[in-house]
Design a protein around this motif. Structure first.
Motif: not given
Lengths: 409, 228
Positions: A40-41, A44, A52-53, A86-87, A209, A212, A216
């Motif tokens: 996982n990146s 993330d 990217q993952n 992304d978010n 996120p 995380a 985080s």
């Protein structure tokens, strides 16, 4: 009386001659197709060094809009905003925005003053609009870190000596900046080590996120201790073939200060960096860059420090619309607790990057393909995620970029 | 007309026709051919060449008769074009900006200090150069860009072609001085000037070979596109 009155009225009206203005705008978007063999990146909840993952993905690489308003000959205002697919908390946000005054050279000297939020002038790699590297998709580990954590939000003064217009073979310059709102700088490299990608942190960004591990909800551009930082450096240029840059950065953070609203403390971050670019006939570019830095923070009563260095070497060859780049990166980082005791290595690795690009003069499309292999050892993979610390990550990334631009004046 | 008179008429006409070019040749039929070479023997293209008549006596400067008066220093692909422009004292130079981006041309050379913003697609008044000398041009947006304008009060001037040749014709007899200039030549000043004497109708030949390698030519191509 009539003539005098006319002259008196005419004088201020003459002074109100319209100043020449021009507005340049650029809009671009690129789509990415990626095949990655990684975890996982870090973006993330992982410690992968890519954006990217693991697996295949199709995403918006970057959407960008930039405006440059020139007022007269010497003043310009720039707004540069991007979205990364992304978010993030905002659909689109600023990477840079500033006003710049640039005098015309007098007797070979030129002064520039810049105020706003912008990258310090340390990179010889990120030369394309929007602080993009024209050579590869992902920046070097060095400039990926700058893009993640460093921005000058303040003012910069530069003095250029344009001796090449006086018969000399050299131009040189000095620059210095004073800034704030860069106190969390250091938190990302301390938490996830180095990475190699093209995602720049925007001014109001949240990296990682919620809830995380280990990265985080990090917010980078805050003033925590009410103490300005500075950077200072110089550059030397020989004709259009050789350029040298060096810079020292110190955010002068007070590590005793914290900001609970962003769940962070002030990180004292200092680094030295130098870069060299050589252009040779036959359309070849050589680029070498180096950075040595440290960041210190007081976390739950401990004084923790990280020492890191990275260097990279890139060669780029162009044939008409095509270009091929090869880059080697090396990076490492150690952690020290309470300023004594042995430093323990927490991140080390090398990366190979090969990138091909196709871009025709005047065409709105640009295609780029990048293959990357990162061989790294990260202690946090074992300590925080229960994964083996050593990993070989590789990816193949394809980018198709479409841009259009124009000018109003 | 009677036959004798016709023949006489034709003879006189022929003699007059034959005589005319001889008269011109006697006045100004000399020429100077210059051949410029780099230190390795390759032709030196684009060097500014000026030819001055030192004497004896004044001569009508041909450029005042032939000068179209239009000189252009363009900007194309983030470079000045031509790299070197040779103009007579008092000339006006147009800066059209055929490039896809705006430029801000300046010079702080003593022969002409000026600043000229060139927004893409907008016309600007020509700049007048009324002092002899060398003007170095820069662009305030693109620090890579450099060009030169050589303002001369010599009567004959131009630039060497791709074979390194430059020629001036219809020259009256007299003493002449030929000067060469190129921004990337590294030569002592004495080597850049030569004196020659032209007899009536003679062709003077000057060969110049640089003693040192020139500085490298400016880059072209994509590397110029980015300015950071």
């Amino acid at each position: 009386m009539g003539l005098l009155k006319s002259l008196l009225l005419a004088a201020p009206l003459a002074a109100l001659q319209p100043v020449a203005t021009a507005l340049d705008w650029q809009v671009e978007a690129d789509v990415r197709a990626t095949l990655a063999d990684t975890g996982n990146s870090f973006l993330d909840g992982g410690l992968g060094k890519f954006r990217q993952n693991d697996g295949a993905s199709l995403q918006l690489g970057r959407g960008r809009i930039a405006l440059e308003q020139r007022v007269g000959d010497t003043l310009r205002f720039v707004v540069d905003a991007s979205t990364w697919g992304d978010n993030g908390p905002h659909p689109i946000d600023l990477t840079e925005t500033f006003a710049e005054y640039r005098s015309y050279p007098h007797g070979g000297w030129r002064m520039r003053v810049k105020a706003g939020a912008f990258y310090p002038p340390s990179s010889l790699e990120n030369r394309a609009a929007g602080w993009r590297s024209p050579y590869t998709i992902s920046s070097s580990a060095l400039n990926t870190w700058i893009a993640e954590e460093i921005r000058s939000i303040g003012a910069e003064v530069a003095l250029d000596r344009l001796a090449s217009k006086n018969g000399s073979e050299f131009d040189w310059g000095l620059f210095g900046g004073v800034y704030g709102w860069n106190d969390p700088a250091g938190v990302l490299v301390a938490t996830h080590g180095f990475a190699l990608h093209d995602r720049q942190t925007t001014l109001h960004d949240h990296i990682g996120p919620d809830a995380a591990v280990p990265v985080s909800n990090r917010q980078l551009f805050y003033e925590i201790d009410n103490r300005p930082g500075y950077y200072a450096g110089g550059k030397l240029r020989h004709g259009d073939r050789f350029e040298l840059r060096a810079m020292h950065y110190d955010n002068r953070a007070d590590v005793s200060k914290e900001k609970p609203s962003i769940a962070d403390v002030a990180w004292l971050t200092k680094f030295d960096t130098a870069a060299m670019r050589l252009e040779t006939t036959g359309e070849r570019t050589w680029l070498a860059q180096w950075l040595d830095g440290r960041t210190d923070a007081a976390v739950t009563g401990f004084k923790l420090g990280w020492r890191f260095d990275t260097w990279n070497l890139l060669v780029n060859q162009r044939w008409g619309a095509q270009s091929l780049s090869a880059r080697y990166d090396r990076f490492r980082m150690w952690q020290v607790v309470n300023d004594f005791g042995p430093a323990s290595q927490v991140d080390r690795g090398t990366a190979w990057t090969l990138a091909y690009s196709y871009e025709r003069e005047g065409a709105p499309w640009r295609f780029m393909a990048e293959a990357m292999r990162v061989d790294s050892w990260v202690s946090n993979r074992r300590d925080l995620l229960g994964l083996p610390p050593s990993a070989i990550e590789s990816k193949l990334e394809l980018s198709l970029n479409y841009r259009f631009s124009g000018q109003y004046h | 007309m009677r036959l004798c008179a016709q023949i006489a008429c034709r003879i006189v006409t022929c003699l007059t026709l034959l005589g005319a070019p001889l008269a011109i040749a006697a006045g100004a039929s000399g020429s100077v051919e210059a051949r410029l070479l780099q230190s390795d023997g390759a032709p030196l293209e684009g060097a500014a060449v000026t030819l001055r008549r030192l004497g004896p006596g004044p001569v009508e400067a041909p450029r005042r008769q032939n000068d179209a008066g239009v000189y252009v220093m363009d900007q194309v692909n983030r470079a000045f074009q031509p790299e070197v422009l040779v103009v007579p004292t008092g000339a006006s130079v147009k800066f059209p900006n055929s490039d896809s981006v705006s430029h801000q041309v300046y010079s702080f050379s003593p022969a002409k200090r000026f600043q000229l913003p060139l927004y893409r697609g907008k016309p600007y008044s020509p700049v007048n150069f009324d002092t002899p000398g060398i003007v170095t041009l820069g662009c305030n947006i693109h620090d890579n860009m450099i060009g030169w304008i050589l303002i001369t009060d010599a009567d004959w001037f131009g630039r060497s072609d791709k074979d390194g040749n430059w020629r001036a014709a219809s020259l009256p007899a007299g003493d002449y001085e030929l000067s060469i200039w190129h921004p990337r030549l590294r030569e002592p000043a004495a080597r850049l000037q030569s004196k020659l004497h032209l007899d009536s109708g003679e062709t003077g030949r000057v060969e110049f070979r640089a003693s040192k390698a020139m500085r490298p030519a400016p880059l072209t191509g994509k590397s110029l596109e980015w300015d950071y």
